[in-house]
Design a protein around this motif. Sequence first.
Motif, PDB file in Angstrom:
ATOM      1  N   GLY A 244       0.833  -1.185  -0.109  1.00 21.72           N
ATOM      2  CA  GLY A 244       0.110  -0.019  -0.050  1.00 21.72           C
ATOM      3  C   GLY A 244       0.744   1.277   0.049  1.00 21.72           C
ATOM      4  O   GLY A 244       2.156   1.410   0.362  1.00 21.72           O
ATOM      5  N   MET A 245       0.168   2.283  -0.403  1.00 17.60           N
ATOM      6  CA  MET A 245       0.881   3.689  -0.240  1.00 17.60           C
ATOM      7  C   MET A 245       0.371   4.706   0.822  1.00 17.60           C
ATOM      8  O   MET A 245       0.853   5.581   0.843  1.00 17.60           O
ATOM      9  CB  MET A 245       0.482   4.522  -1.777  1.00 17.60           C
ATOM     10  N   GLY A 246      -0.074   3.747   1.793  1.00 17.89           N
ATOM     11  CA  GLY A 246      -0.828   4.364   3.178  1.00 17.89           C
ATOM     12  C   GLY A 246      -1.843   3.869   3.722  1.00 17.89           C
ATOM     13  O   GLY A 246      -2.211   2.826   2.907  1.00 17.89           O
ATOM     14  N   PRO A 247      -2.189   4.118   4.824  1.00 20.05           N
ATOM     15  CA  PRO A 247      -3.415   3.397   5.369  1.00 20.05           C
ATOM     16  C   PRO A 247      -4.500   3.562   4.779  1.00 20.05           C
ATOM     17  O   PRO A 247      -5.437   2.394   4.723  1.00 20.05           O
ATOM     18  CB  PRO A 247      -3.288   4.133   6.972  1.00 20.05           C
ATOM     19  N   GLN A 248      -4.729   4.570   3.796  1.00 26.45           N
ATOM     20  CA  GLN A 248      -6.285   4.792   3.149  1.00 26.45           C
ATOM     21  C   GLN A 248      -6.004   4.028   1.539  1.00 26.45           C
ATOM     22  O   GLN A 248      -7.042   4.354   1.043  1.00 26.45           O
ATOM     23  CB  GLN A 248      -6.370   6.336   3.257  1.00 26.45           C
ATOM     24  N   ASP A 249      -5.291   3.570   1.513  1.00 26.97           N
ATOM     25  CA  ASP A 249      -4.832   3.079   0.007  1.00 26.97           C
ATOM     26  C   ASP A 249      -5.826   1.670  -0.042  1.00 26.97           C
ATOM     27  O   ASP A 249      -5.434   0.541   0.718  1.00 26.97           O
ATOM     28  CB  ASP A 249      -3.492   2.468  -0.211  1.00 26.97           C
ATOM     29  N   ASP A 250      -7.101   1.952  -0.577  1.00 23.14           N
ATOM     30  CA  ASP A 250      -7.972   0.571  -0.410  1.00 23.14           C
ATOM     31  C   ASP A 250      -7.666  -0.481  -1.686  1.00 23.14           C
ATOM     32  O   ASP A 250      -8.457  -1.260  -1.909  1.00 23.14           O
ATOM     33  CB  ASP A 250      -9.356   1.102  -0.806  1.00 23.14           C
ATOM     34  N   ARG A 251      -6.490  -0.177  -2.153  1.00 19.95           N
ATOM     35  CA  ARG A 251      -6.179  -1.474  -3.054  1.00 19.95           C
ATOM     36  C   ARG A 251      -5.607  -2.455  -2.242  1.00 19.95           C
ATOM     37  O   ARG A 251      -5.517  -3.928  -2.770  1.00 19.95           O
ATOM     38  CB  ARG A 251      -4.809  -1.052  -3.881  1.00 19.95           C
ATOM     39  N   VAL A 252      -5.011  -2.242  -0.829  1.00 20.35           N
ATOM     40  CA  VAL A 252      -5.294  -3.346   0.156  1.00 20.35           C
ATOM     41  C   VAL A 252      -6.330  -3.455   1.049  1.00 20.35           C
ATOM     42  O   VAL A 252      -6.636  -2.525   1.683  1.00 20.35           O
ATOM     43  CB  VAL A 252      -3.890  -2.928   0.969  1.00 20.35           C
ATOM     44  N   ILE A 253      -6.787  -4.535   1.080  1.00 23.49           N
ATOM     45  CA  ILE A 253      -7.838  -4.908   2.077  1.00 23.49           C
ATOM     46  C   ILE A 253      -7.398  -5.764   3.157  1.00 23.49           C
ATOM     47  O   ILE A 253      -6.912  -7.107   2.960  1.00 23.49           O
ATOM     48  CB  ILE A 253      -8.910  -5.683   1.602  1.00 23.49           C
ATOM     49  N   ARG A 254      -7.172  -5.306   4.459  1.00 24.62           N
ATOM     50  CA  ARG A 254      -6.672  -5.695   5.618  1.00 24.62           C
ATOM     51  C   ARG A 254      -7.752  -6.658   6.361  1.00 24.62           C
ATOM     52  O   ARG A 254      -8.840  -6.198   6.489  1.00 24.62           O
ATOM     53  CB  ARG A 254      -6.035  -4.862   6.506  1.00 24.62           C
ATOM     54  N   ILE A 255      -7.304  -7.774   6.636  1.00 19.12           N
ATOM     55  CA  ILE A 255      -8.291  -8.729   7.131  1.00 19.12           C
ATOM     56  C   ILE A 255      -7.674  -9.483   8.690  1.00 19.12           C
ATOM     57  O   ILE A 255      -6.543  -9.300   8.704  1.00 19.12           O
ATOM     58  CB  ILE A 255      -8.977  -9.982   6.613  1.00 19.12           C
ATOM     59  N   SER A 256      -8.746  -9.507   9.728  1.00 18.97           N
ATOM     60  CA  SER A 256      -8.253  -9.902  11.086  1.00 18.97           C
ATOM     61  C   SER A 256      -9.236 -10.741  11.437  1.00 18.97           C
ATOM     62  O   SER A 256     -10.481 -10.650  11.345  1.00 18.97           O
ATOM     63  CB  SER A 256      -7.827  -8.652  11.739  1.00 18.97           C
ATOM     64  N   SER A 257      -9.051 -11.859  12.481  1.00 19.60           N
ATOM     65  CA  SER A 257      -9.913 -12.306  13.099  1.00 19.60           C
ATOM     66  C   SER A 257      -9.473 -11.926  14.674  1.00 19.60           C
ATOM     67  O   SER A 257      -8.486 -12.603  15.337  1.00 19.60           O
ATOM     68  CB  SER A 257      -9.701 -13.837  13.250  1.00 19.60           C
ATOM     69  N   GLY A 258     -10.080 -11.035  15.262  1.00 20.81           N
ATOM     70  CA  GLY A 258      -9.784 -10.488  16.580  1.00 20.81           C
ATOM     71  C   GLY A 258      -9.489  -9.127  16.641  1.00 20.81           C
ATOM     72  O   GLY A 258      -9.896  -8.487  17.749  1.00 20.81           O
ATOM     73  N   GLN A 259      -8.827  -8.618  15.643  1.00 20.88           N
ATOM     74  CA  GLN A 259      -8.630  -7.110  15.853  1.00 20.88           C
ATOM     75  C   GLN A 259      -9.371  -6.024  15.100  1.00 20.88           C
ATOM     76  O   GLN A 259     -10.176  -6.522  14.062  1.00 20.88           O
ATOM     77  CB  GLN A 259      -7.340  -6.853  15.136  1.00 20.88           C
ATOM     78  N   LYS A 260      -9.630  -4.980  15.604  1.00 17.21           N
ATOM     79  CA  LYS A 260     -10.481  -3.925  15.067  1.00 17.21           C
ATOM     80  C   LYS A 260      -9.950  -3.145  14.077  1.00 17.21           C
ATOM     81  O   LYS A 260      -8.767  -2.426  14.681  1.00 17.21           O
ATOM     82  CB  LYS A 260     -11.314  -3.028  16.131  1.00 17.21           C
ATOM     83  N   LEU A 261     -10.152  -3.254  12.798  1.00 17.37           N
ATOM     84  CA  LEU A 261      -9.440  -2.510  11.928  1.00 17.37           C
ATOM     85  C   LEU A 261     -10.237  -1.190  11.448  1.00 17.37           C
ATOM     86  O   LEU A 261     -10.944  -1.539  10.073  1.00 17.37           O
ATOM     87  CB  LEU A 261      -8.640  -3.464  10.914  1.00 17.37           C
ATOM     88  N   ASP A 262     -10.607  -0.288  12.024  1.00 18.88           N
ATOM     89  CA  ASP A 262     -11.359   0.584  11.710  1.00 18.88           C
ATOM     90  C   ASP A 262     -10.694   1.995  11.162  1.00 18.88           C
ATOM     91  O   ASP A 262     -11.132   3.002  10.628  1.00 18.88           O
ATOM     92  CB  ASP A 262     -12.252   1.236  12.469  1.00 18.88           C
ATOM     93  N   GLN A 263      -9.347   1.871  11.017  1.00 22.49           N
ATOM     94  CA  GLN A 263      -8.419   3.038  10.681  1.00 22.49           C
ATOM     95  C   GLN A 263      -7.899   3.174   9.265  1.00 22.49           C
ATOM     96  O   GLN A 263      -7.054   3.966   8.696  1.00 22.49           O
ATOM     97  CB  GLN A 263      -7.449   3.245  11.678  1.00 22.49           C
ATOM     98  N   PHE A 264      -8.296   1.928   8.350  1.00 23.64           N
ATOM     99  CA  PHE A 264      -7.720   1.853   7.027  1.00 23.64           C
ATOM    100  C   PHE A 264      -8.887   2.173   6.170  1.00 23.64           C
ATOM    101  O   PHE A 264     -10.143   2.282   6.294  1.00 23.64           O
ATOM    102  CB  PHE A 264      -7.211   0.477   6.893  1.00 23.64           C
ATOM    103  N   GLY A 265      -8.474   2.167   4.682  1.00 23.68           N
ATOM    104  CA  GLY A 265      -9.224   2.637   3.785  1.00 23.68           C
ATOM    105  C   GLY A 265     -10.193   1.452   3.546  1.00 23.68           C
ATOM    106  O   GLY A 265     -11.215   1.804   2.985  1.00 23.68           O
ATOM    107  N   TRP A 266      -9.752   0.273   3.680  1.00 27.10           N
ATOM    108  CA  TRP A 266     -10.658  -0.686   3.437  1.00 27.10           C
ATOM    109  C   TRP A 266     -10.165  -1.996   4.365  1.00 27.10           C
ATOM    110  O   TRP A 266      -9.075  -2.469   4.178  1.00 27.10           O
ATOM    111  CB  TRP A 266     -10.703  -1.297   2.056  1.00 27.10           C
ATOM    112  N   SER A 267     -11.108  -2.614   5.129  1.00 28.10           N
ATOM    113  CA  SER A 267     -10.819  -3.711   6.067  1.00 28.10           C
ATOM    114  C   SER A 267     -11.866  -4.415   6.254  1.00 28.10           C
ATOM    115  O   SER A 267     -13.071  -3.964   6.112  1.00 28.10           O
ATOM    116  CB  SER A 267     -10.297  -3.141   7.336  1.00 28.10           C
TER     117      SER A 267
END
Length: 467
Positions: free
Chosen positions: A243-266
């Motif tokens: 990614g080019m930064g936390p708001q780059d929505d070409r990267v979709i971060r996934i997790s089981s357990g973490q709250k990921l609300d600060q990114f462009g797409w999660s």
Amino acid sequence: MIPVKGYAGAKVAVLGLGRSGLATARALIAGGAEPLLWDDSPEARDKAEAEGFTLTDLGRANAFDGVTSLITSPGIPHLYPAPNKILARALEAGVPVDNDIGLFFRSFAASDWDDFETMPRVVCVTGSNGKSTTTALIHHILEVAGRPVQMAGNIGKGVLSIDPAQDGEVVVLELSSYQTDLARALTPDVAVFTNLSPDHLDRHHGMGGYFAAKRRLFSEGGPDRAVIGVDEVEGQFLANQMGMGPQDDRVIRISSGQKLDQFGWSVFARKGFLSEWRKGRQVASIDLREVSGLPGAHNHQNACAAYAACRALGIAPKMIEGAFGSFAGLPHRSQLVGERGGVRFVNDSKATNVDSAAKALQAFPRIRWIAGGMGKDGGITALQPHLGAVVKAYLIGHSARDFALQLGKTPHEICETMAQAVARAAAEAEAGEVVLLAPAAASFDQYPNFEKRGDDFVAQVQALIGG
């Protein structure tokens, strides 16, 4: 079949004549190449000859004279712990080495795509655990959504055996580290990285080499979308690299357990609920707690990965939610075999290492645990923090007594065989408990593979409960 392009009239050596090797040979012929076939196994050579192929001993002197490329099967070592002797000769001769995955990406696109309204897409799934379930779940969601779809790679067909693409079709590939490590072309539209835990370390000379093999799926061609599990530092690093930064929505971060609300797409799962967030706000939520085909936090991570990949392909959240409900799961992976008297019987024979067994042990509240087989380095010592739900362990196979010494205060019984373990666990289980096969060991002491071990468990359970 996908005819291989770029080798018309050329001699191409094929080493390894299992499923992928024979499919490669057929596809090379269809593309006008001359395949030179060899396998170190006499049985594999006999099978190839029975199909009408001519064999060429690639171990003889000058075997690589005039050869354009060597295509090798994924199970054949090419670097660590030492290269196969024939493959080593190709390296010495400077003959390019590739595999069927590399050939697929060179050959999949066809001239008739110019007439399609929607270009075919390729989704690739890699990682340590959950690859097969995630791949099958993506395939299932797309089928439910009415999209033409095929599944191949490390699951289902060999990649070159699939049919040429239809208008708008999606091909979903499960790729192991053995496959990503060597492919000379890797250009998926959507790439998925589930997680990373120690496995195949001798083949990759440690965790660094293992992660590097997985990372190639993202670095070689650069997918349009990268779905990346960030519950380990390697996934966090990979997401950062892509990614080019936390708001780059070409990267979709996934997790089981973490709250990921600060990114462009999660997409993440917490307390049994899957949430999709985009640019600081929640856009969808799914209750996973009653999805019988996806029990436990590890399957909730698989659900997040499949959800994110399908959202990247434009599938609506409600459609995905409905498909989750009809997903039956895969054999040998948290497979519900049956129920008797309030006791469920679950087959997770694919849990061949400590990490996957730990995930299975966290999926149910009260467990009668069947474990054992050919134990791996370290045994099950690392499972101590995850034994809280185990009412009793029933140990089988070569490492049963070693495992017994590593269980601490957890009640256990050495049963030796699957039949005895199922019978004892079923006799002692009470309503609300789960009899779980999650071996935390390889199968090769008693079975040729984990599938045969799981089949034995299923047969024993069905004989017991009827079915």
